[in-house]
Design an enzyme around this catalytic site. Structure first.
Site, PDB file in Angstrom:
ATOM      1  N   ASP A 172      52.633  40.829  38.804  1.00 12.08           N
ATOM      2  CA  ASP A 172      53.947  41.466  38.661  1.00 12.08           C
ATOM      3  C   ASP A 172      54.314  41.576  37.184  1.00 12.08           C
ATOM      4  OD1 ASP A 172      54.517  41.370  41.597  1.00 12.08           O
ATOM      5  OD2 ASP A 172      54.347  39.222  41.204  1.00 12.08           O
ATOM      6  N   ASP A 184      51.700  27.351  42.117  1.00 10.63           N
ATOM      7  CA  ASP A 184      52.060  28.211  40.992  1.00 10.63           C
ATOM      8  C   ASP A 184      50.844  28.210  40.073  1.00 10.63           C
ATOM      9  OD1 ASP A 184      52.909  29.326  38.603  1.00 10.63           O
ATOM     10  OD2 ASP A 184      54.943  28.528  38.807  1.00 10.63           O
ATOM     11  N   ASP A 222      48.651  48.448  36.878  1.00  8.14           N
ATOM     12  CA  ASP A 222      48.979  49.881  36.869  1.00  8.14           C
ATOM     13  C   ASP A 222      50.053  50.170  35.818  1.00  8.14           C
ATOM     14  OD1 ASP A 222      50.834  48.357  38.428  1.00  8.14           O
ATOM     15  OD2 ASP A 222      51.716  50.238  39.096  1.00  8.14           O
TER      16      ASP A 222
HETATM   17  C1  LIG Z   1      51.636  42.667  42.962  1.00  6.36           C
HETATM   18  S1  LIG Z   1      50.965  41.402  43.914  1.00  6.36           S
HETATM   19  C2  LIG Z   1      49.205  41.704  43.850  1.00  6.36           C
HETATM   20  C3  LIG Z   1      48.459  41.021  44.955  1.00  6.36           C
HETATM   21  C4  LIG Z   1      46.935  41.269  44.959  1.00  6.36           C
HETATM   22  N1  LIG Z   1      46.329  40.825  43.730  1.00  6.36           N
HETATM   23  C5  LIG Z   1      46.625  42.705  45.223  1.00  6.36           C
HETATM   24  O1  LIG Z   1      46.267  43.418  44.296  1.00  6.36           O
HETATM   25  O2  LIG Z   1      46.764  43.130  46.378  1.00  6.36           O
HETATM   26  C6  LIG Z   1      51.108  39.957  42.847  1.00  6.36           C
HETATM   27  C7  LIG Z   1      50.853  38.677  43.607  1.00  6.36           C
HETATM   28  O3  LIG Z   1      50.895  37.576  42.711  1.00  6.36           O
HETATM   29  C8  LIG Z   1      51.534  36.487  43.352  1.00  6.36           C
HETATM   30  N2  LIG Z   1      52.064  35.590  42.303  1.00  6.36           N
HETATM   31  C9  LIG Z   1      53.073  35.874  41.441  1.00  6.36           C
HETATM   32  N3  LIG Z   1      53.271  34.839  40.606  1.00  6.36           N
HETATM   33  C10 LIG Z   1      52.368  33.880  40.973  1.00  6.36           C
HETATM   34  C11 LIG Z   1      52.094  32.578  40.487  1.00  6.36           C
HETATM   35  N4  LIG Z   1      52.796  32.046  39.466  1.00  6.36           N
HETATM   36  N5  LIG Z   1      51.128  31.858  41.087  1.00  6.36           N
HETATM   37  C12 LIG Z   1      50.413  32.379  42.128  1.00  6.36           C
HETATM   38  N6  LIG Z   1      50.628  33.625  42.625  1.00  6.36           N
HETATM   39  C13 LIG Z   1      51.605  34.353  42.054  1.00  6.36           C
HETATM   40  C14 LIG Z   1      52.605  37.144  44.198  1.00  6.36           C
HETATM   41  O4  LIG Z   1      53.030  36.318  45.254  1.00  6.36           O
HETATM   42  C15 LIG Z   1      51.911  38.406  44.680  1.00  6.36           C
HETATM   43  O5  LIG Z   1      51.270  38.220  45.921  1.00  6.36           O
END
Ligand SMILES: C[S@@+](CC[C@H](N)C(=O)[O-])C[C@H]1O[C@@H](n2cnc3c(N)ncnc32)[C@H](O)[C@@H]1O
Length: 223
Positions: free
Chosen positions: A126, A103, A162
């Protein structure tokens, strides 16, 4: 469900699993506490860039290929995503990139050493727009304070989204935390997987580059 099936299919392939295992760091068998050991993980000390939420690794793999003199840490949280990421990174054969399943909020707030990182990349985190989901958001004052603590002076945070309101909120948190805006290109705005997809759909993208100055918030110094 699809991504879990894809990850377990990849994992069942011995060659993919070997490639992923070569680049995955921080796995413990529970008999030891997890600690960040940068020199051990990379076998050297070099400028370190960290991508938080690296997804399938499209951005960080290309970046690591372009800058062999730097080290790169790709961080993902859900196990199926981290596994798929590790297989792709492992198959790239690049010596200067590692994958950590963590995390990122705990990593940045508590685990990463002070003054260890030269740049963070955070692309399309996200937005969690519903109030009851706000606890899942990445950006908070403690996350930004952790970025400031772990970056070298002059280090950069690159952010893209976005979602305009979410971008404004993240950028506001960065400025509130003592970072300054730089008018420079944000390397992953189009190179990240979601960036490519959104650009192809013609969506507006909001990106910011933030520098840590010597006056960026240093709450740990007051402790
Ligand atoms: C919308 S995706 C974007 C992925 C990548 N950056 C891209 O643009 O293709 C957001 C990513 O953040 C990861 N994520 C969300 N919360 C996280 C956290 N607390 N620690 C690590 N990764 C996290 C999710 O698993 C997801 O793969």
């Amino acid at each position: 469900m699809g991504r879990m099936r894809k990850a377990s299919r990849l994992w069942n392939d011995a060659e993919s699993r070997r490639a992923a295992t070569r680049v995955t760091v921080g796995e413990t068998d529970g008999s030891e506490a997890f600690t960040v050991r940068l020199r051990g993980w990379f076998g050297r000390r070099a400028p370190l860039e960290v991508e938080i939420g690296a997804g399938k690794g499209s951005f960080i793999i290309e970046r690591a290929r372009a800058f062999p003199e730097r080290d790169f840490l790709a961080v993902e949280m859900p196990l199926p995503v981290a596994k798929t990421l590790a297989v792709r990174v492992g198959r790239s054969g690049l010596p200067n990139i590692r994958v950590l399943r963590a995390d990122a909020r705990s990593l940045v707030a508590f685990l990463m050493p002070d003054l260890a990182v030269s740049a963070y990349h955070v692309y399309y985190p996200d937005p969690w727009p519903k109030a009851r989901h706000a606890k899942h958001r990445l950006f908070s004052p403690s996350f930004v304070a952790g970025l400031a603590r772990t970056l070298i002076v002059g280090g950069m945070v690159y952010v893209a989204s976005d979602v305009k309101t979410w971008a404004e909120e993240m950028f506001g948190a960065m400025l509130q935390g003592g970072f300054i805006t730089e008018a420079e290109p944000v390397p992953g705005v189009l190179g990240a997987g979601f960036g490519r997809k959104y650009a192809a759909q013609g969506r507006a993208l909001f990106a910011g580059a933030f520098r840590k100055t010597s006056t960026a918030s240093q709450p740990w110094a007051d402790a």
